[in-house]
Design a protein around this motif. Structure first.
Motif, short mmCIF file in Angstrom:
data_model
loop_
_atom_site.label_atom_id
_atom_site.label_comp_id
_atom_site.label_asym_id
_atom_site.label_seq_id
_atom_site.Cartn_x
_atom_site.Cartn_y
_atom_site.Cartn_z
N ARG A 52 0.83 -1.20 0.00
CA ARG A 52 0.00 0.00 0.00
C ARG A 52 0.88 1.26 0.00
O ARG A 52 0.65 2.21 -0.77
CB ARG A 52 -0.92 0.00 1.24
N LEU A 53 1.93 1.24 0.84
CA LEU A 53 2.83 2.40 0.90
C LEU A 53 3.51 2.63 -0.45
O LEU A 53 3.62 3.77 -0.92
CB LEU A 53 3.91 2.17 1.97
N LYS A 54 3.93 1.55 -1.09
CA LYS A 54 4.61 1.69 -2.38
C LYS A 54 3.66 2.21 -3.45
O LYS A 54 4.05 3.03 -4.30
CB LYS A 54 5.20 0.34 -2.81
N ALA A 55 2.40 1.74 -3.42
CA ALA A 55 1.43 2.23 -4.41
C ALA A 55 1.15 3.72 -4.18
O ALA A 55 1.08 4.51 -5.13
CB ALA A 55 0.14 1.41 -4.31
N ASP A 56 0.99 4.10 -2.91
CA ASP A 56 0.76 5.51 -2.59
C ASP A 56 1.97 6.35 -3.02
O ASP A 56 1.81 7.45 -3.57
CB ASP A 56 0.54 5.69 -1.09
N GLU A 57 3.14 5.83 -2.76
CA GLU A 57 4.37 6.55 -3.12
C GLU A 57 4.43 6.79 -4.63
O GLU A 57 4.76 7.88 -5.09
CB GLU A 57 5.60 5.73 -2.66
N LYS A 58 4.10 5.74 -5.38
CA LYS A 58 4.15 5.85 -6.84
C LYS A 58 3.14 6.89 -7.34
O LYS A 58 3.48 7.75 -8.17
CB LYS A 58 3.84 4.49 -7.47
N ALA A 59 1.93 6.85 -6.80
CA ALA A 59 0.91 7.81 -7.23
C ALA A 59 1.35 9.24 -6.90
O ALA A 59 1.20 10.16 -7.73
CB ALA A 59 -0.43 7.49 -6.56
N TYR A 60 1.86 9.39 -5.71
CA TYR A 60 2.31 10.72 -5.25
C TYR A 60 3.46 11.22 -6.12
O TYR A 60 3.48 12.38 -6.55
CB TYR A 60 2.72 10.59 -3.79
N ALA A 61 4.42 10.32 -6.39
CA ALA A 61 5.58 10.71 -7.20
C ALA A 61 5.16 11.08 -8.61
O ALA A 61 5.69 12.03 -9.20
CB ALA A 61 6.61 9.56 -7.23
N GLN A 62 4.21 10.33 -9.17
CA GLN A 62 3.82 10.61 -10.55
C GLN A 62 3.01 11.91 -10.63
O GLN A 62 3.16 12.68 -11.59
CB GLN A 62 3.06 9.42 -11.12
N ALA A 63 2.18 12.17 -9.62
CA ALA A 63 1.43 13.44 -9.62
C ALA A 63 2.40 14.62 -9.57
O ALA A 63 2.25 15.60 -10.31
CB ALA A 63 0.48 13.47 -8.42
N LEU A 64 3.40 14.53 -8.73
CA LEU A 64 4.37 15.64 -8.62
C LEU A 64 5.22 15.77 -9.88
O LEU A 64 5.62 16.88 -10.24
CB LEU A 64 5.27 15.43 -7.39
N GLN A 65 5.51 14.67 -10.53
CA GLN A 65 6.23 14.76 -11.81
C GLN A 65 5.38 15.46 -12.86
O GLN A 65 5.87 16.30 -13.61
CB GLN A 65 6.61 13.35 -12.29
N ARG A 66 4.09 15.13 -12.88
CA ARG A 66 3.21 15.76 -13.87
C ARG A 66 3.07 17.26 -13.61
O ARG A 66 2.97 18.05 -14.54
CB ARG A 66 1.85 15.07 -13.87
N GLU A 67 3.08 17.64 -12.34
CA GLU A 67 3.01 19.08 -11.99
C GLU A 67 4.33 19.79 -12.29
O GLU A 67 4.40 21.02 -12.18
CB GLU A 67 2.77 19.23 -10.48
N GLY A 68 5.39 19.04 -12.55
CA GLY A 68 6.69 19.66 -12.84
C GLY A 68 7.52 19.94 -11.61
O GLY A 68 8.61 20.50 -11.71
N LYS A 69 7.06 19.52 -10.44
CA LYS A 69 7.82 19.80 -9.21
C LYS A 69 8.89 18.73 -8.95
O LYS A 69 9.90 19.00 -8.33
CB LYS A 69 6.87 19.88 -8.03
N TRP A 70 8.61 17.52 -9.38
CA TRP A 70 9.59 16.42 -9.23
C TRP A 70 10.15 16.22 -10.64
O TRP A 70 9.62 15.43 -11.42
CB TRP A 70 8.89 15.18 -8.70
N ARG A 71 11.17 16.97 -10.97
CA ARG A 71 11.58 17.08 -12.37
C ARG A 71 12.26 15.84 -12.91
O ARG A 71 12.12 15.50 -14.08
CB ARG A 71 12.50 18.28 -12.52
#
Lengths: 94, 94, 94, 94, 94, 94, 94, 94, 94, 94
Positions: free
Chosen positions: J22-41
């Motif tokens: 569950r933590l890994k799935a949440d982490e992936k979703a969070y990381a991908q959302a931030l990448q799409r926003e351009g904050k996690w470049r």
């Protein structure tokens, strides 16, 4: 007399959430009381870490020790203490 | 935005005294000008060391880099930079 | 107020012997004067090293800094400073 | 013969409080008895740490080992041992 | 009383070969004399390093310090000293 | 062929005392048997530590590995291994 | 018998180019001769470093020491030596 | 393309023996299959350690990552990876 | 294939300014040419340091080694190299 | 403003698999959302490690701190943060 203190908090995963919350609330109250007294002169979060850099203004080594070991989170902290002196290029007194 | 910077000065024994004195005078003038501008917010001597802990208040990473690399003693320094954030228990804003 | 100080001396091989001898004699005189004043309370050689452990009894961080940076061998030393507090199990006061 | 010993205590969070209190009381009694005998010559708290710097005056390495490994808190300690010699600039004999 | 000593030799490239040869010859003579006296009980080369592990059998910390600091190569060595005690499982006395 | 081995024992606080006692007794018997065979040539306690310095005399790396990994306390040890060569200044053969 | 050796070369900037070139040519010839003899079994460059990982196959610690200290670049190298044993999962003998 | 990998295994004392045995058997089968394929080119035991040095020959960083993270003992390992290049003095191609 | 490289430049104080300026100009031209070719994909200054983090996109370890050791400032750099793989949560291919 | 962040994940063996998943799935979703926003470049896997190098593009230290401490896997991570500045040889703006 000033001291730079770096505090790193390491809460074990096994600490119950209620206990952790209580410790954090106590820590906050204690930290704010000491700031208002002028003994905990600065408190900054280290970006990205559960850690802080703090400057204490106390009578000496013994008072510093008493304040630090009374921190509610003290049993879960790694601390390093650096005594500070007046810098000859500083435009303000310590 | 705040940064904690630790500076350790290592003047080589072969540096002529006149050159060392000139560098130290330039460093002092530069440090005091930046303190008066509010960019070098704190400057403390580490007791027993030719080192200091400093807090800079600048627009960001680029301004910090420009200020630090313009230090007259920069070629003789080891620096470490720690970005600081607002601490939730601090009673003052950064 | 007490501080534990570890001093490691690193004399460069290029330092002329006469200069090294003069520095060592000055260091000895300075160290003995401070011991007689009670400010340099203990001075022990680390076996096998050009190093010592010392305990200083001074008014605070600023006096400690002034004493240490006035050591004739200071430019050739690596120092570490540890502030000491009263130990609850000690039978003597600091 | 003198030895500098640095002791860092790391009590696990899982140690029951009664057991910890008993160990600390035993440690204190043991430390004070050895101080009175003159074998544990100095005992200083490191400010801000659950640690101390101590100087032992014993017959040699074997007696030092026996004393240290008999410390009630020994199983929870990290120790470092530094043999000390007479410093040529010391005004007192070791 | 026994001590384990690790010695690492760092001869500067600028040391004239004749001087280096003289120092090495003196070191060898000194080391062999102490071995014959029984004070330098063991001397092993660390494979691949200009370093050795040695065991000294001396009266105590002061004699060890005098012997080590009299090594002809001492100014070019990094040393670490470990006091040894009798091991309860050893079939021979130290 | 000789090897210097440093062994540091770290018994977890959770290991039952009976199990720890059994392991220590087995370790002692094993260590003494190997000393009598001449393979574990020296065994010294590091003063103040649950650690030893040992010298092994074995046919080579494989025999050393077999002996060390058969130590009853091996699962609780940190080991470091240093191969030793004949020192040109040693008066005895390895 | 096999040993893993990590070699890091640190040629001082003050070494004349002709001397450096001669040393490197000698080193190459020496390394290739030992590879042809089967004693220097593997030689890999560490990507991005003036360093290598090497595997030596020699009679023991003494032969390894002789080979390494005879390297033309030895005075400018930092070496680390790790004795290797047969791995139980390896499909080839060492 | 070659990579040097150092693997250190740290099996927790709490891992049931049956589970540990299964993991080790799986690890062995996996390691031998990869050796037969030519991807795990060398596998050596570090003498005295539950550790190995290995050389992998793979298409690149991604294949290396997949192979290493699929090791049955991977969750219990500390790994370090060093990319290797052709050494100009090697008589064999990588 | 991607590699993260950290480069720290340490220009000796004895390097003549004209030589340093020439090296820096060559380094800049070389770095910009490789960026335009797409091989030096990212280049960031570490704030406050004469250092950078860079990402290289090359065919493999050998090309990386050739590029890095051809850097005009290479003799004055400390480098560390980390091979990068595709991250499963990355939204872009490496 | 850019920051290089190195994240090392250390999931305890005692974490139930469902919770880890569950933590890994949440982490992936969070990381991908931030990448799409351009904050996690940028997000790269370190080959062979449960670790990554990431570049964040945020308003400053406070936003970086908020993003990092909100990572679902944050309680199980060791992070290091390096502020990045514009490199004078970079052909692209940060």
């Amino acid at each position: 007399m000033l001291y730079m203190v770096h505090m790193q908090v390491n809460l074990p995963a096994t600490l119950p959430k209620a206990e952790a919350d209580r410790l954090k609330a106590d820590e906050k109250a204690y930290a704010q009381a000491l700031q208002r007294e002028g003994k905990w002169r600065h408190l900054w979060r280290v970006a990205g870490q559960y850690a802080n850099y703090s400057v204490f203004d106390v009578a000496g080594n013994d008072e510093l020790h008493d304040i630090l070991t009374s921190l509610p989170l003290y049993p879960y902290m790694s601390l390093s203490v650096t005594p500070l002196a007046q810098h000859p290029s500083a435009i303000a007194a310590n």
